[in-house]
Design an enzyme around this catalytic site. Structure first.
Site, mmCIF file in Angstrom:
data_model
loop_
_atom_site.group_PDB
_atom_site.id
_atom_site.type_symbol
_atom_site.label_atom_id
_atom_site.label_comp_id
_atom_site.label_asym_id
_atom_site.label_seq_id
_atom_site.Cartn_x
_atom_site.Cartn_y
_atom_site.Cartn_z
ATOM 1 N N LYS A 287 -12.764 5.420 7.773
ATOM 2 C CA LYS A 287 -12.924 6.333 7.145
ATOM 3 C C LYS A 287 -14.495 6.658 7.028
ATOM 4 O O LYS A 287 -15.177 7.795 6.959
ATOM 5 C CB LYS A 287 -12.601 6.151 5.492
ATOM 6 C CG LYS A 287 -12.632 7.581 4.770
ATOM 7 C CD LYS A 287 -11.817 7.474 3.456
ATOM 8 C CE LYS A 287 -12.353 6.531 2.513
ATOM 9 N NZ LYS A 287 -13.345 7.110 1.791
ATOM 10 N N HIS B 110 0.832 -1.111 -0.058
ATOM 11 C CA HIS B 110 -0.206 0.173 0.055
ATOM 12 C C HIS B 110 0.819 1.311 0.172
ATOM 13 O O HIS B 110 2.023 1.104 0.618
ATOM 14 C CB HIS B 110 -0.940 0.063 1.209
ATOM 15 C CG HIS B 110 -2.097 -0.981 0.906
ATOM 16 N ND1 HIS B 110 -3.239 -0.482 0.706
ATOM 17 C CD2 HIS B 110 -2.267 -2.141 1.337
ATOM 18 C CE1 HIS B 110 -4.121 -1.586 0.591
ATOM 19 N NE2 HIS B 110 -3.409 -2.607 1.115
#
Length: 908
Positions: free
Chosen positions: A571, A148
């Site tokens: 999130k 990532h």
């Protein structure tokens, strides 16, 4: 460059930081001149004085120095302070190694999070040898490396840093003569100079195969040696404790997504996956060849003075040799030749002078014969050396090295299945069917063996790409064994049909054979949003009622793996609600599994930062609900965490031990963070209020999206060549479409770290308003008695300790609309202060990290070296956004992103 004073207990750390800082300062002076060195040193002194004394004059002096820098010198200053953070990280790692080694040498009681402590807990829980081995027989512990975009360091930088780490460790393990000490320090200076003269930034975005190679360097540096050694230590500890001497099953392995994760990454193709599998296989086969060569040199036993079993003699007879009495050496030369032939068969090249091994089991059989012979004929100590490590390596790594997971978004599978069905059954219009009709249609389809795809039909590039990818996976399993590709993860699982669509795609490649009840890969749903987590138990219950799927699961031992998404749920709903809904989802999923007689294995998609599920793994595993671990757990290791936790062999070994110890402790009878009903009720109330506050800010406040893009370096992060994967799923500016990684990374850069705390202050304030003083007593009791709540607070404590509202306000100044700036930053500041005060009230401390002084000192020591980089980043952002086209501005800006990430460590 010199460190602040540290407490005497950390004297060795202080000396290391001072030494590395001095060498860095000397390097800057020699390479860039005395004037640049003096500027850097004045900035450092002013920043330290401001942090220590909160002196307004020091702040003004610091700002004047930084604002007056020319573009070229700005870059040098950023590099100097960034490299100091890198070197301080190495010194801290070495200090942890030093303290751990000293603890073991002292003979003191095992520390929590060590294997010794875990085994003592097992004995206290009443587990004898057979019971403990039964637990390990069914266990699976697997950290999974993922690529990532938070690993901002180049491989060249990491290599130089690892050499510096090796030198620091070498000094701990030997005594130098004065001459040797001088040569040692000269080598250290050479490595720091190499760092200084190495480009920090990549010139191009890495390709997926570059990320594969980066992960393999961690295997070569750490896992190939330290994981077999950890098994040896655990087996010896069990034997010493009277719990038996049999070898343990290979329950602890390291997996990977790199090269198999297609979710949002168009660069992961069938060809790339084949390259990844090939590179991984070549790496382990080359490792075996090297170890066999060394082992052959070591085992020079002569039959004139030793003995060998008939099995070893038979192996030796298959190899002509001048020294005919060296049976072990001759047998090893046969094993070497067969591994070499296997490498040639799989990857090309010159074969050995013997037939290739068909499977790792054949190689293990020959090595076992050598081991048994040595142990039977007075060579037990020889068997416990390199041969023991090699045998363990073969059991762990096979011919594939890394179990590679594949992953794709459910939307992609859905479109592919729609196209495939439409081609053979025109008018089906699968995409428009309600969920129940979809499930029924797919269940019917999975009951038969007939594939939907035809070589005589053409398909869209998306569908063709998926078909090719799964066919490549089938070929990979055929070449390297099913262990090479064990799992298929379905992102954004929102319905039962999402799993069945993936099953249809597996059938197209022959990885699912209905007539045999054969499912070649674990099918794993990934629940990522708050809503998906809340419905996960119901969804699993529905899935297990589909007989076509249930039959396939029986063929895999009635074990269903489920992945939980920490990043996206955070999130979506904020830190507090994400953690709570994850906990409740595990309970609901466990109950659904129990109803159907299915065992659950949880795969935790944790990131590096607390805002993405990061934090200490030991505490996180012990904070799981009762029954959630039970010997099996998988978790991701992402971004810069891989280098930080496993880059140095000794640090990597310690972190591997921590995972093993946590898994064992969390699997003991009575383990698990069980909560009283009133704790659950309190958490429901806290979560509901925190969720409302977070959602209202992020998704309900007009202009917040603009504030985020203007007050953080999110746009510029997208330009930094730190990963092969795009930052946004759809390429737009919507926060919902933005990946969780750059979302968290951006808030870390501006020193606000919003995803790790927002909503907590409001939640506690309203909870106390409704409950009065008894409410605070309850929260304090939960902190003291419930590991889940304590872990949540501990992680938030670490995040809030890194927040700097003064620096964050400078980033807010980048927002052009003054009214928007004041309105939103005012809310952020108020909520942050409220969260800090609430945390201190619950934990009973007067300062953040009051219960972890070592971490508090570490973080506070970093601030004087981070502050100048943050200041320069704000100024460079302002210039860049105003149209400054000077290439040095862009380079300086990207360097600041790198430097801040290094200073904060777990930032993305």
């Amino acid at each position: 460059m010199r460190p602040d004073d540290l407490p005497d207990k950390d004297q060795p750390l202080r000396e290391d930081v001072r030494l590395l800082g001095r060498i860095l300062g000397d390097t800057v002076r020699e390479q860039e001149g005395a004037e640049t060195f003096e500027v850097v040193e004045r900035i450092r002194q002013s920043s330290v004085r401001f942090r220590r004394d909160q002196d307004p004059a020091a702040r003004k002096e610091l700002e004047a120095l930084l604002d007056g820098l020319r573009p070229g010198r700005t870059i040098l200053v950023v590099r100097a302070f960034s490299y100091f953070s890198h070197l301080a990280n190495l010194a801290e790692d070495q200090h942890h190694i030093r303290r751990s080694r000293a603890h073991r040498v002292s003979g003191a009681a095992p520390r929590p999070s060590s294997l010794g402590h875990a085994l003592a807990r097992a004995r206290d829980a009443g587990l004898d040898g057979p019971a403990l081995r039964a637990l390990l027989d069914r266990a699976q512990l697997r950290p999974v490396l993922t690529a990532h975009p938070t690993e901002v360091q180049r491989t060249s930088i990491l290599r130089a840093e690892m050499e510096i780490a090796r030198l620091l460790d070498e000094r701990e393990l030997r005594t130098f003569t004065p001459r040797e000490r001088a040569l040692w320090e000269e080598q250290l200076q050479r490595e720091v100079l190499l760092l200084w003269q190495t480009r920090m930034l990549r010139t191009s975005r890495p390709e997926v195969i570059d990320e594969v190679a980066g992960a393999l360097s961690t295997f070569q540096r750490t896992f190939l040696q330290e994981l077999p050694a950890l098994y040896g230590d655990l087996e010896d500890a069990l034997a010493e404790a009277g719990l038996g001497e049999a070898e343990l099953p290979p329950f602890f392995q390291v997996g990977s997504w790199i090269g198999g994760d297609r979710d949002g990454n168009p660069f992961v193709t069938a060809e790339v996956m084949e390259q990844a599998l090939s590179l991984q296989s070549r790496t382990i086969l080359d490792h075996y060849l090297g170890e066999l060569h060394e082992l052959g040199a070591e085992l020079s036993l002569s039959l004139s003075v030793s003995r060998a079993s008939e099995a070893v003699r038979a192996l030796a007879e298959r190899v002509p040799a001048k020294a005919g009495d060296e049976a072990y050496r001759r047998a090893l030369s046969l094993v070497y030749a067969r591994v070499k032939s296997q490498r040639a068969r799989l990857h090309g090249g010159e074969p050995g002078k013997a037939e290739a091994y068909e499977t790792p089991a054949g190689m293990m059989e020959d090595l076992d014969a050598l081991d048994a012979s040595l142990r039977t004929h007075g060579g037990r100590l020889l068997a416990r050396g390199r041969l023991r490590a090699l045998r363990r390596a073969v059991s762990l790594f096979g011919f594939h090295l890394v179990p590679l997971d594949v992953r794709q978004n459910s939307d992609v599978h859905g479109r592919c299945v729609h196209e495939l069905l439409e081609a053979v059954r025109p008018g089906t219009d699968y995409a428009s069917l309600p969920e129940a009709r979809r499930v029924a249609l797919l269940a019917e389809e999975l009951a038969g063996p007939r594939p939907l795809a035809s070589p005589f039909l053409s398909y869209t590039p998306e569908t063709r790409g998926e078909l090719d990818f799964f066919k490549a996976a089938a070929m990979g399993q055929a070449r390297l064994g099913p262990e090479a590709l064990p799992t298929c993860i379905v992102s954004r699982t929102e319905g039962v049909s999402d799993l069945l669509e993936a099953a249809v795609m597996l059938r197209e490649a022959g990885l699912l054979r209905p007539a045999e009840g054969h499912l070649g890969l674990n099918l794993v749903p990934l629940f990522e949003t708050i809503d998906d987590l809340r419905r996960s138990g119901e969804l699993l219950d529905g899935l297990l009622q589909v007989e076509a799927y249930r039959r396939l699961l029986r063929g895999r031992g009635d074990v269903q793996e489920v992945m939980l998404g920490y990043s996206d749920s955070n999130k979506d709903g904020g830190f507090l609600t994400s953690r709570w809904e994850l906990y409740k989802a595990e309970l609901a999923l466990l109950e659904a599994g129990r109803r159907h007689g299915v065992r659950l294995r949880f795969f935790h998609g944790r990131g590096g930062s607390v805002g993405r599920g990061g934090g200490p793994a030991y505490e996180a595993i012990l904070a799981q609900p009762p029954g959630a671990v039970d010997g099996q757990i998988r978790l991701t290791e992402q971004g810069e965490v891989i280098a930080a936790k496993y880059g140095h062999p000794a640090v990597g070994r310690r972190n591997l031990e921590v995972l093993a110890a946590a898994m064992l402790e969390a699997s003991l009878p009575g383990a698990g963070a069980e909560a009283e009903p009133r704790y659950l009720e309190a958490m429901d109330q806290l979560s509901e209020r925190a969720f409302g506050a977070y959602q209202e800010l992020v998704y309900g406040t007009p202009g917040f999206e603009r504030y985020f893009w203007e007050s953080t370096p999110i746009s510029e992060i997208a330009r930094l060549n730190i990963g092969s994967r795009p930052a946004s799923r759809k390429g737009g500016r919507s926060i919902r479409d933005l990946r969780a990684i750059p979302w968290v990374f951006s808030w870390s850069q501006c020193r606000l770290l919003l995803p790790g705390w927002y909503g907590f202050g409001t939640a506690v304030r309203d909870f106390l308003a409704a409950r009065g003083p008894e409410g605070l007593d309850l929260l304090r009791e939960m902190d003291g008695r419930w590991p889940t709540f304590r872990s949540l607070l501990s992680n938030m404590d670490m995040v809030l300790a890194k927040v700097d509202l003064g620096i964050a306000s400078r980033y807010a100044g980048l927002v052009e609309d003054g009214g928007l700036r004041e309105a939103i930053f005012g809310r952020l500041r108020e909520e942050c202060v409220a969260s800090m005060e609430a945390l201190k009230a619950i934990t009973g401390t007067t300062e953040l990290l009051g219960g972890n002084p070592a971490l508090r000192r570490s973080i506070q020591h970093r601030f004087p070296y981070l502050d100048p980089i943050n200041h320069l980043q704000v100024e460079l952002l302002r210039r860049y956004r105003a149209g400054d086209a000077d290439g040095r501005t862009v380079r300086g800006l990207l360097l600041t992103i790198n430097g801040i990430a290094a200073g904060l460590r777990n930032s993305g």
